[in-house]
Design a protein around this motif. Sequence first.
Motif, mmCIF file in Angstrom:
data_model
loop_
_atom_site.group_PDB
_atom_site.id
_atom_site.type_symbol
_atom_site.label_atom_id
_atom_site.label_comp_id
_atom_site.label_asym_id
_atom_site.label_seq_id
_atom_site.Cartn_x
_atom_site.Cartn_y
_atom_site.Cartn_z
ATOM 1 N N ILE A 265 0.830 -1.025 0.105
ATOM 2 C CA ILE A 265 -0.125 -0.189 -0.107
ATOM 3 C C ILE A 265 0.835 1.247 -0.127
ATOM 4 O O ILE A 265 1.791 1.449 0.816
ATOM 5 C CB ILE A 265 -1.081 -0.096 1.351
ATOM 6 C CG1 ILE A 265 -1.875 -1.207 1.420
ATOM 7 C CG2 ILE A 265 -1.853 1.296 1.181
ATOM 8 C CD1 ILE A 265 -2.390 -1.491 2.618
ATOM 9 N N LYS A 266 0.391 2.231 -1.038
ATOM 10 C CA LYS A 266 1.334 3.400 -0.825
ATOM 11 C C LYS A 266 0.421 4.501 -0.449
ATOM 12 O O LYS A 266 -0.370 4.847 -1.579
ATOM 13 C CB LYS A 266 1.933 3.445 -2.514
ATOM 14 C CG LYS A 266 2.849 2.256 -2.891
ATOM 15 C CD LYS A 266 3.512 2.589 -4.223
ATOM 16 C CE LYS A 266 4.273 1.391 -4.453
ATOM 17 N NZ LYS A 266 3.609 0.133 -4.776
ATOM 18 N N SER A 267 0.568 5.066 0.545
ATOM 19 C CA SER A 267 -0.407 6.116 1.123
ATOM 20 C C SER A 267 0.397 7.079 1.425
ATOM 21 O O SER A 267 1.654 7.041 2.443
ATOM 22 C CB SER A 267 -0.981 5.298 2.298
ATOM 23 O OG SER A 267 -1.728 6.583 2.902
ATOM 24 N N GLY B 247 -5.209 -1.581 0.186
ATOM 25 C CA GLY B 247 -5.097 0.066 -0.365
ATOM 26 C C GLY B 247 -6.198 0.170 -1.347
ATOM 27 O O GLY B 247 -6.245 -0.383 -2.510
ATOM 28 N N ASP C 249 -7.714 6.894 -3.272
ATOM 29 C CA ASP C 249 -7.876 8.107 -2.554
ATOM 30 C C ASP C 249 -7.259 9.347 -2.910
ATOM 31 O O ASP C 249 -6.018 9.476 -3.098
ATOM 32 C CB ASP C 249 -7.466 7.629 -0.776
ATOM 33 C CG ASP C 249 -7.869 9.023 -0.052
ATOM 34 O OD1 ASP C 249 -8.993 8.792 0.593
ATOM 35 O OD2 ASP C 249 -7.179 10.158 0.256
ATOM 36 N N LEU D 120 -4.553 10.947 -0.400
ATOM 37 C CA LEU D 120 -3.462 10.069 -0.114
ATOM 38 C C LEU D 120 -2.863 9.376 -1.066
ATOM 39 O O LEU D 120 -1.860 8.727 -0.882
ATOM 40 C CB LEU D 120 -4.091 9.077 1.052
ATOM 41 C CG LEU D 120 -4.482 9.876 2.243
ATOM 42 C CD1 LEU D 120 -5.399 8.729 3.227
ATOM 43 C CD2 LEU D 120 -3.555 10.563 2.961
ATOM 44 N N GLN E 195 -3.639 6.149 -1.899
ATOM 45 C CA GLN E 195 -4.381 5.010 -1.379
ATOM 46 C C GLN E 195 -4.691 5.209 0.023
ATOM 47 O O GLN E 195 -3.647 5.878 0.748
ATOM 48 C CB GLN E 195 -3.652 3.937 -1.526
ATOM 49 C CG GLN E 195 -3.153 3.378 -3.012
ATOM 50 C CD GLN E 195 -2.693 1.861 -3.129
ATOM 51 O OE1 GLN E 195 -1.469 1.773 -2.412
ATOM 52 N NE2 GLN E 195 -3.397 1.036 -3.843
ATOM 53 N N ALA E 196 -5.875 4.597 0.496
ATOM 54 C CA ALA E 196 -6.006 4.731 1.924
ATOM 55 C C ALA E 196 -6.250 3.267 2.243
ATOM 56 O O ALA E 196 -6.515 2.434 1.546
ATOM 57 C CB ALA E 196 -7.500 5.318 2.104
ATOM 58 N N VAL E 197 -6.096 2.894 3.557
ATOM 59 C CA VAL E 197 -6.094 1.682 4.312
ATOM 60 C C VAL E 197 -7.378 1.268 4.424
ATOM 61 O O VAL E 197 -8.013 2.029 5.100
ATOM 62 C CB VAL E 197 -5.018 1.445 5.391
ATOM 63 C CG1 VAL E 197 -5.084 0.062 6.003
ATOM 64 C CG2 VAL E 197 -3.820 1.870 5.103
ATOM 65 N N HIS F 264 -8.519 3.762 7.354
ATOM 66 C CA HIS F 264 -9.350 4.717 6.936
ATOM 67 C C HIS F 264 -10.758 4.130 7.096
ATOM 68 O O HIS F 264 -11.645 4.942 7.572
ATOM 69 C CB HIS F 264 -9.163 5.216 5.509
ATOM 70 C CG HIS F 264 -9.869 6.344 5.046
ATOM 71 N ND1 HIS F 264 -11.548 6.125 4.543
ATOM 72 C CD2 HIS F 264 -9.968 8.012 5.185
ATOM 73 C CE1 HIS F 264 -11.724 7.421 4.264
ATOM 74 N NE2 HIS F 264 -11.015 8.292 4.739
#
Length: 506
Positions: free
Chosen positions: A408-410, A437, A440, A443, A445-447, A475
Amino acid sequence: MTQPDPTPYPLDHVIEGGGDDDAALALRNATLTYADLRTRVGQLATWLRKNVDSPGARVASWGAKGELTCLLPLAAPRAGLVHVPINPMLKRAQVAHIMADSGASLLVGTPARLATLEEGDVAAGCAVVEEGAALEAASGCDAMPASNADPQAIAAILYTSGSTGKPKGVVLSHANLWLGAVSVAHYLKLQSDDVTLAVLPLAFDYGQNQLLSTWYAGGCAAPLDYLMPRDVTKAVAKHGATTLAAVPPLWRQLVEAKWESGAGDSLRRLTNSGGALTPDLIDAMRETWPQADIYPMYGLTEAFRSTFLDPSLVATHPTSMGTAVPFAEVLVVDDAGGPAAPGEEGELVHCGPLVAKGYWQDAERTAQRYKPAPAHSEYGGTAVWSGDYVKRDADGLLYFVGRRDAMIKSAGNRISPQEIEDAALATGLVADAVAFGVPDTALGQAVHLVVRGEGSDDALRGALKRDLPSFMQPHTIEWRDTLPLNPNGKIDRTALFREITEGAAP
């Protein structure tokens, strides 16, 4: 640990070591001795050769666990053919894809399953035979002698469950499967008095190895198709099973199941793959079966089995993947292609004779996964680049970090879903956890965390705020009563991800 004999043999020789009168295969209504098993395999091989007289042709099977599905992995290669086992849980559209992709010349299956096929699902030149008719016809044949095939010849094509796109066929040689059986029998310390309750599907490597490693050791395999955990507990008691292999969702069901007094006392070893065992689940397994050794394992169909954790280390290092199995060289490779330092994340690269021969008729995807081994490899040759990130500690133990394509890249942070899932499970508030992810605007990506359990949202969020940094906080937390499973019994992350992302805002 001493290394076993690395000499490969034709796969059907795996049943040559058992005593003639010893039990080899405990079926629902009969038990075959090793003498029976060798005869039946030879007869079925002769029948196959009569019906498919083309070396290297593919023979598919689509049936429940029974005599036919247990004999075919050995009989087809003995006849110079390639076995294509199809998971009985698959539906006709998936079966049609496998039949077309493999180009199978023969499909043998149960009548009920074959009846679901529609026109065009099977090619015009492919014969379709019900399993009962095949076994009856084979019983009248003379037994074909044991194979003298080149160990590097193709023995099977195992189709993955298709986590991305349609299922793809992994091509395995006699040597791959033979050495896999030898390796597992060796580190599990299987003996001729062992009874393996084979509850996993025989259409994938972990499941099929239940048979092969047990037979290599001269033990008895008892195949079981179960509907409820209660079916497993009763079968363990009935057969006096000493070995049980499962995946995490099934282990959780089994520790929660009711075991009659003494029903599980025969178990000597419990093996796990297809997902990590959490510390709380390990504790529950140790409490349920205190006399049994627990073997956490990591593998991928493209290279069979890569690592196992010695049972003596399970209590002190419950989250470790362990070390390489016999015949496997497991490297942790940094972004520059060199060996990662202790504690440094790197890609797990598997080298050695367990590495499969690639994907069936798919040069593009084969080239993406099967590449030259790193320069510092001892085995060299072709290696499987797993796409899994791991790290090795100072003692040589490996730890899973996450998949390259699942990270996940946030907000500029690279986050391992595994770390979030482990933290959620460690709270004791949930039984299962899957993190993704999702798109978003702010962001990137959001978790998004999907959990199964009886805890509360506030309690779980409070525990995660305590244990994880702010950028890892979910999130959204979505509570479910059940999570979907794929045909191999693992949590179906692809289905969950599709549901979540289809409803997520861009």
